[in-house]
Design a protein around this motif. Structure first.
Motif, short mmCIF file in Angstrom:
data_model
loop_
_atom_site.label_atom_id
_atom_site.label_comp_id
_atom_site.label_asym_id
_atom_site.label_seq_id
_atom_site.Cartn_x
_atom_site.Cartn_y
_atom_site.Cartn_z
N MET B 60 -13.93 -3.48 -5.61
CA MET B 60 -13.15 -3.45 -4.37
C MET B 60 -12.29 -4.70 -4.20
O MET B 60 -11.12 -4.61 -3.81
N ALA B 61 -12.85 -5.85 -4.52
CA ALA B 61 -12.12 -7.11 -4.35
C ALA B 61 -10.89 -7.16 -5.27
O ALA B 61 -9.84 -7.68 -4.89
N ASP B 62 -11.02 -6.60 -6.48
CA ASP B 62 -9.88 -6.56 -7.41
C ASP B 62 -8.76 -5.68 -6.86
O ASP B 62 -7.59 -5.99 -7.02
N VAL B 63 -9.14 -4.57 -6.21
CA VAL B 63 -8.12 -3.68 -5.63
C VAL B 63 -7.40 -4.41 -4.50
O VAL B 63 -6.17 -4.42 -4.44
N ILE B 64 -8.18 -5.07 -3.64
CA ILE B 64 -7.59 -5.76 -2.49
C ILE B 64 -6.69 -6.92 -2.93
O ILE B 64 -5.62 -7.13 -2.39
N SER B 65 -7.11 -7.61 -3.98
CA SER B 65 -6.30 -8.75 -4.43
C SER B 65 -5.14 -8.32 -5.32
O SER B 65 -4.36 -9.16 -5.77
N GLY B 66 -5.06 -7.01 -5.63
CA GLY B 66 -3.93 -6.50 -6.41
C GLY B 66 -4.10 -6.63 -7.91
O GLY B 66 -3.16 -6.42 -8.68
N LYS B 67 -5.32 -6.96 -8.36
CA LYS B 67 -5.56 -7.10 -9.81
C LYS B 67 -5.56 -5.76 -10.54
O LYS B 67 -5.37 -5.68 -11.73
N CYS B 68 -5.85 -4.70 -9.78
CA CYS B 68 -5.88 -3.36 -10.39
C CYS B 68 -5.54 -2.32 -9.33
O CYS B 68 -5.47 -2.64 -8.14
N THR B 69 -5.32 -1.07 -9.78
CA THR B 69 -5.05 0.00 -8.83
C THR B 69 -6.40 0.56 -8.34
O THR B 69 -7.44 0.30 -8.96
N ILE B 70 -6.34 1.38 -7.28
CA ILE B 70 -7.58 1.98 -6.77
C ILE B 70 -8.23 2.85 -7.85
O ILE B 70 -9.43 2.79 -8.07
N SER B 71 -7.41 3.63 -8.56
CA SER B 71 -7.99 4.54 -9.56
C SER B 71 -8.67 3.78 -10.71
O SER B 71 -9.59 4.29 -11.34
N ASN B 72 -8.21 2.55 -10.97
CA ASN B 72 -8.89 1.74 -12.00
C ASN B 72 -10.31 1.38 -11.56
O ASN B 72 -11.22 1.26 -12.39
N ALA B 73 -10.47 1.16 -10.27
CA ALA B 73 -11.76 0.67 -9.77
C ALA B 73 -12.76 1.79 -9.46
O ALA B 73 -13.97 1.54 -9.47
N LEU B 74 -12.25 3.01 -9.20
CA LEU B 74 -13.16 4.10 -8.85
C LEU B 74 -13.97 4.54 -10.07
O LEU B 74 -13.41 4.70 -11.16
N ILE B 75 -15.25 4.74 -9.88
CA ILE B 75 -16.11 5.23 -10.97
C ILE B 75 -16.55 6.64 -10.62
O ILE B 75 -17.14 6.87 -9.56
N GLN B 76 -16.27 7.57 -11.53
CA GLN B 76 -16.68 8.96 -11.29
C GLN B 76 -18.12 9.12 -11.73
O GLN B 76 -18.51 8.64 -12.81
N ASP B 77 -18.92 9.80 -10.91
CA ASP B 77 -20.32 10.02 -11.26
C ASP B 77 -20.41 10.91 -12.50
O ASP B 77 -19.66 11.87 -12.64
#
Lengths: 78, 264
Positions: B60-77
């Protein structure tokens, strides 16, 4: 009273104490005020006893017991 | 648009993360696209409970700081295509994720899901405010222990000022045998004292402990699974069907079971 009911009444007391900050202190203040007020009309004989509980609607039910003598007549009060 | 539900408690260790994970699985199993967000910045555990810690690259912190996109951070079960996890950072400075940033992240996600469950950190400080500010419904998780109920009561008082659409209570780790013996408060007793509606009762269940430490919380059919499925149904239908933890101890076989468990 079984353990469940004891736990329930303790829980109610703890939550009430959190709301009034100091349960014992709160009761002491009320008792002091009631004593002052009632002493205008009678001689309060024994320590004032107050019980209170919170019902399901969240309202407080107070039960105040005062033993007194020498009720002053309205004439005396004037 | 997603229903955004925060699971909070006040006291730590009452089972917020386990219930968030189990509830997410139940909702996803009912054909809902569900996202579980670990809002416990710095003390993340949802990834471990869900068994996805090895897949964690961004958080979440990487998304907020702009290091990655939301889809990069989401993990699919791996077991349910409709279930996603947004992990929180284990090292990010708590104060660097503001409530406004968290809320804005949720707004960006709400059109992609039916449910967003927010696993709130314990306590009533910055982390609590951040997690609750992103939600429009709240569920307070407690156990039948006075310390947990007391903290739950404080949290309920605070939640009342957030203008949420609904606030309800889950009582976790209820021992049906102790309730029947008159040695433990029932979930209904607790909800009455707290003066908020009960949305779920989850029994004490060793299997939940065993499977959550293995990261396979959704893979077994245990008593708590049935209880959480009922909670998911309640959330979806608006009705209230509760698990009865005393049921397995009623009748002749139940009494025998209770006697055996006590003897062992």
């Amino acid at each position: 009273m079984n353990n469940k009911n004891q736990a329930l009444s303790r829980l109610k007391r703890v939550l009430l104490q959190d709301k009034v900050h100091s349960y014992e202190g709160f009761l002491r203040v009320i008792k002091g005020d009631i004593y002052t007020l009632m002493s205008c009309y009678m001689t309060v004989k024994e320590p004032i006893d107050i019980d209170f509980d919170v019902d399901e609607e969240g309202d407080c039910n107070f039960c105040i017991r005062v033993r007194a003598s020498n009720l002053k007549s309205p004439k005396t009060m004037i | 648009m997603a229903r955004k539900i925060v699971l909070t408690s006040g006291k730590g260790g009452v089972g917020k993360t386990s219930i968030s994970a189990s509830l997410g699985i139940s909702l996803a199993n009912r054909n809902n696209r569900c996202l579980i967000i670990d809002a416990d910045v710095g003390l993340n555990n949802l990834d471990v409970v869900m068994g996805v810690e090895n897949q964690l690259v961004y958080d979440m912190a990487d998304v907020i700081s702009g290091k990655c996109t939301i889809s990069n951070a989401l993990i699919q079960d791996k077991y349910n295509a409709g279930l996603y996890i947004l992990p929180s950072s284990h090292a990010f400075n708590d104060v660097q994720v503001s409530a406004a940033e968290f809320r804005s992240l949720i707004y960006r996600l709400e059109d992609s899901f039916d449910f967003i469950l927010i696993d709130c950190p314990a306590g009533i400080d910055v982390g609590f405010h951040r997690a609750v500010s992103g939600a429009d419904e709240a569920i307070v998780v407690t156990t039948p222990h006075i310390s947990a109920i007391r903290d739950g009561d404080k949290v309920l008082s605070m939640l009342a000022s957030y203008g949420l659409n609904s606030i309800s209570v889950i009582v976790n780790r209820v021992r049906g045998d102790l309730v029947l013996q008159g040695n433990m408060m029932s979930a209904e007793d607790i909800a009455k004292v707290l003066r908020y509606p009960l949305i779920g009762v989850v029994p004490e269940d060793d299997n939940l402990t065993i499977y959550s430490q293995l990261g396979r919380i959704g893979l077994n059919a245990h008593q708590s699974r049935i209880a959480v499925d009922l909670i998911a149904d309640n959330i979806l239908s608006g009705k209230t069907r509760l698990y009865d933890p005393t049921l397995r101890y009623k009748g002749l076989i139940g009494k025998l079971k209770m006697w055996l468990e006590k003897s062992i």
